[in-house]
Design a protein around this motif. Structure first.
Motif, PDB file in Angstrom:
ATOM      1  N   MET A   1      27.715  25.760 -37.092  1.00 14.24           N
ATOM      2  CA  MET A   1      27.553  26.513 -35.835  1.00 14.24           C
ATOM      3  C   MET A   1      28.478  25.937 -34.771  1.00 14.24           C
ATOM      4  N   LYS A   2      29.180  26.824 -34.083  1.00 12.96           N
ATOM      5  CA  LYS A   2      30.096  26.387 -33.033  1.00 12.96           C
ATOM      6  C   LYS A   2      29.325  25.764 -31.877  1.00 12.96           C
ATOM      7  N   GLN A   3      29.815  24.605 -31.402  1.00 14.17           N
ATOM      8  CA  GLN A   3      29.188  23.954 -30.255  1.00 14.17           C
ATOM      9  C   GLN A   3      29.795  24.508 -28.964  1.00 14.17           C
ATOM     10  N   LEU A   4      28.953  24.941 -28.054  1.00 12.00           N
ATOM     11  CA  LEU A   4      29.432  25.507 -26.803  1.00 12.00           C
ATOM     12  C   LEU A   4      30.067  24.403 -25.955  1.00 12.00           C
ATOM     13  N   GLN A   5      31.285  24.689 -25.464  1.00  9.54           N
ATOM     14  CA  GLN A   5      32.041  23.656 -24.756  1.00  9.54           C
ATOM     15  C   GLN A   5      31.319  23.150 -23.514  1.00  9.54           C
TER      16      GLN A   5
ATOM     17  N   ILE B   1      28.094  23.113 -22.712  1.00  4.55           N
ATOM     18  CA  ILE B   1      26.907  22.299 -23.017  1.00  4.55           C
ATOM     19  C   ILE B   1      27.317  20.936 -23.556  1.00  4.55           C
ATOM     20  N   GLU B   2      28.348  20.907 -24.361  1.00  2.93           N
ATOM     21  CA  GLU B   2      28.837  19.621 -24.881  1.00  2.93           C
ATOM     22  C   GLU B   2      29.291  18.710 -23.744  1.00  2.93           C
ATOM     23  N   LYS B   3      30.044  19.264 -22.799  1.00  2.40           N
ATOM     24  CA  LYS B   3      30.601  18.456 -21.716  1.00  2.40           C
ATOM     25  C   LYS B   3      29.549  18.061 -20.683  1.00  2.40           C
ATOM     26  N   ILE B   4      28.658  19.001 -20.339  1.00  3.82           N
ATOM     27  CA  ILE B   4      27.641  18.658 -19.340  1.00  3.82           C
ATOM     28  C   ILE B   4      26.638  17.662 -19.908  1.00  3.82           C
ATOM     29  N   SER B   5      26.391  17.728 -21.216  1.00  3.43           N
ATOM     30  CA  SER B   5      25.479  16.774 -21.847  1.00  3.43           C
ATOM     31  C   SER B   5      26.016  15.348 -21.730  1.00  3.43           C
ATOM     32  N   LYS B   6      27.325  15.204 -21.857  1.00  5.46           N
ATOM     33  CA  LYS B   6      27.945  13.881 -21.715  1.00  5.46           C
ATOM     34  C   LYS B   6      27.789  13.353 -20.294  1.00  5.46           C
ATOM     35  N   ILE B   7      27.905  14.245 -19.318  1.00  4.56           N
ATOM     36  CA  ILE B   7      27.732  13.828 -17.924  1.00  4.56           C
ATOM     37  C   ILE B   7      26.292  13.379 -17.676  1.00  4.56           C
ATOM     38  N   LEU B   8      25.330  14.131 -18.186  1.00  4.87           N
ATOM     39  CA  LEU B   8      23.921  13.767 -17.980  1.00  4.87           C
ATOM     40  C   LEU B   8      23.608  12.433 -18.646  1.00  4.87           C
ATOM     41  N   GLN B   9      24.167  12.192 -19.817  1.00  5.81           N
ATOM     42  CA  GLN B   9      23.951  10.920 -20.493  1.00  5.81           C
ATOM     43  C   GLN B   9      24.582   9.779 -19.701  1.00  5.81           C
ATOM     44  N   LYS B  10      25.753  10.034 -19.125  1.00  4.48           N
ATOM     45  CA  LYS B  10      26.419   9.018 -18.302  1.00  4.48           C
ATOM     46  C   LYS B  10      25.581   8.690 -17.075  1.00  4.48           C
ATOM     47  N   ILE B  11      24.980   9.704 -16.460  1.00  3.63           N
ATOM     48  CA  ILE B  11      24.089   9.467 -15.315  1.00  3.63           C
ATOM     49  C   ILE B  11      22.929   8.572 -15.724  1.00  3.63           C
ATOM     50  N   ASN B  12      22.341   8.864 -16.862  1.00  2.00           N
ATOM     51  CA  ASN B  12      21.196   8.086 -17.345  1.00  2.00           C
ATOM     52  C   ASN B  12      21.565   6.623 -17.545  1.00  2.00           C
ATOM     53  N   VAL B  13      22.741   6.382 -18.133  1.00  3.35           N
ATOM     54  CA  VAL B  13      23.161   5.020 -18.457  1.00  3.35           C
ATOM     55  C   VAL B  13      23.657   4.263 -17.229  1.00  3.35           C
TER      56      VAL B  13
ATOM     57  N   LEU C   1      36.464  15.204 -10.300  1.00  3.31           N
ATOM     58  CA  LEU C   1      36.831  15.626  -8.947  1.00  3.31           C
ATOM     59  C   LEU C   1      36.853  17.143  -8.810  1.00  3.31           C
ATOM     60  N   GLU C   2      37.394  17.828  -9.823  1.00  2.86           N
ATOM     61  CA  GLU C   2      37.536  19.278  -9.721  1.00  2.86           C
ATOM     62  C   GLU C   2      36.240  20.007 -10.002  1.00  2.86           C
ATOM     63  N   ASP C   3      35.192  19.292 -10.387  1.00  4.68           N
ATOM     64  CA  ASP C   3      33.852  19.843 -10.600  1.00  4.68           C
ATOM     65  C   ASP C   3      33.757  20.640 -11.901  1.00  4.68           C
ATOM     66  N   ALA C   4      34.647  21.624 -12.104  1.00  2.00           N
ATOM     67  CA  ALA C   4      34.600  22.455 -13.301  1.00  2.00           C
ATOM     68  C   ALA C   4      35.020  21.654 -14.539  1.00  2.00           C
ATOM     69  N   LEU C   5      34.537  22.094 -15.705  1.00  3.47           N
ATOM     70  CA  LEU C   5      34.657  21.279 -16.917  1.00  3.47           C
ATOM     71  C   LEU C   5      35.508  21.878 -18.033  1.00  3.47           C
ATOM     72  N   VAL C   6      35.505  23.185 -18.185  1.00  5.51           N
ATOM     73  CA  VAL C   6      36.053  23.806 -19.394  1.00  5.51           C
ATOM     74  C   VAL C   6      37.475  24.310 -19.141  1.00  5.51           C
TER      75      VAL C   6
ATOM     76  N   VAL D   1      36.891  26.187 -15.688  1.00  6.05           N
ATOM     77  CA  VAL D   1      35.694  26.948 -15.333  1.00  6.05           C
ATOM     78  C   VAL D   1      34.467  26.126 -15.724  1.00  6.05           C
ATOM     79  N   GLY D   2      33.296  26.570 -15.254  1.00 12.22           N
ATOM     80  CA  GLY D   2      32.051  25.890 -15.618  1.00 12.22           C
ATOM     81  C   GLY D   2      31.746  24.706 -14.718  1.00 12.22           C
ATOM     82  N   ALA D   3      31.216  24.972 -13.506  1.00  9.62           N
ATOM     83  CA  ALA D   3      30.923  23.901 -12.550  1.00  9.62           C
ATOM     84  C   ALA D   3      29.883  22.940 -13.096  1.00  9.62           C
TER      85      ALA D   3
END
Length: 253
Positions: free
Chosen positions: A1-5, A7-19, A176-181, A190-192
């Motif tokens: 199954m294709k991983q949505l770009q 969700i993949e990128k925002i998940s990394k940011i959330l994990q970084k916040i946690n750590v 800095l640019e906020d958007a991820l994709v 795109v994708g704030a």
């Protein structure tokens, strides 16, 4: 199954916040819990899209009485252009001197807390909100882009960026640019990311604060969903009454 770009990128940011930001979030929660336990308020401020975490903390299902949203419709967009337009509010939030006219309607007390949300941390509105609070003896928590704080040049006449005024700075870990994709053939992505990040941070602060209040023996009134059938129907009237007394300063501790 294709991983949505996105969700993949925002998940990394959330994990970084946690750590990387967990300790600062816990410090912020301690300030907030101490203020609320003493019968004081934790004020919340943001402009533009940064008003969204303010709205999401209280009144919101799961929100504890003690949070106080400070929202100015002139600093919130409900249109793209014209009255309530994004273009117009972006101009207003950069104008020095405006925010004092808004905040003077509120009673900021020494020992309270102000949380300021701003991805860029350079506009006049968030910086002057933080300065206004500091002058009145409040602790200031800034939720902003740490990368922007480190790299950007201050544009406010005071020489301050939002992080310079904060007692605690929580990095939203967004670029800095906020958007991820990235999109092939475009410089613009795109994708704030910052809204998802800061709402996660805000709800983490709110949740950790509630856990601390429980340990302190603080009686919490919690904004609750009607789907929680164990709570009496009249309970929400108690929540509104408690909030009203606290904001008016008539609550007996």
């Amino acid at each position: 199954m294709k991983q949505l770009q996105y969700i993949e990128k925002i998940s990394k940011i959330l994990q970084k916040i946690n750590v990387e930001q967990g300790e600062n979030i816990e410090k912020a929660a301690r300030l907030c819990a101490d203020a609320i336990h003493q019968g004081k308020l934790v004020h919340l401020f943001g402009s533009g899209h940064s008003v969204l975490p303010v709205q999401d903390v209280f009144p919101r299902y799961g929100g504890v009485v003690g949070w106080h949203p400070c929202m100015d419709p002139r600093l919130m967009w409900d249109n793209v252009i014209g009255p309530g337009g994004a273009r117009e509010l972006l101009w207003i939030e950069r104008q020095e001197g405006y925010i004092q006219n808004f905040l003077q309607s509120y009673n900021f007390r020494e020992g309270e807390v102000l949380i300021v949300f701003s991805h860029g941390g350079l506009n006049a509105a968030p910086i002057e909100a933080a300065m206004y609070a500091k002058e009145r003896g409040l602790k200031v928590i800034a939720v902003t882009s740490g990368e922007n704080y480190m790299k950007a040049v201050a544009t406010h006449s005071s020489g301050n960026k939002l992080g310079d005024v904060a007692d605690i700075l929580i990095d939203n870990c967004c670029p800095l640019e906020d958007a991820l994709v990235p999109i092939e053939g475009y410089y613009q992505k795109v994708g704030a990311s910052s809204t998802v990040a800061v709402i996660t941070i805000a709800q983490s602060i709110a949740s950790e604060t509630a856990l601390l209040l429980q340990k302190m023996g603080h009686k919490m009134h919690i904004f609750v969903s009607p789907n929680v059938t164990e709570v009496p129907k009249e309970y929400m009237q108690e929540v509104y009454a408690d909030y009203t007394e606290l904001v008016k300063g008539t609550k007996n501790m």
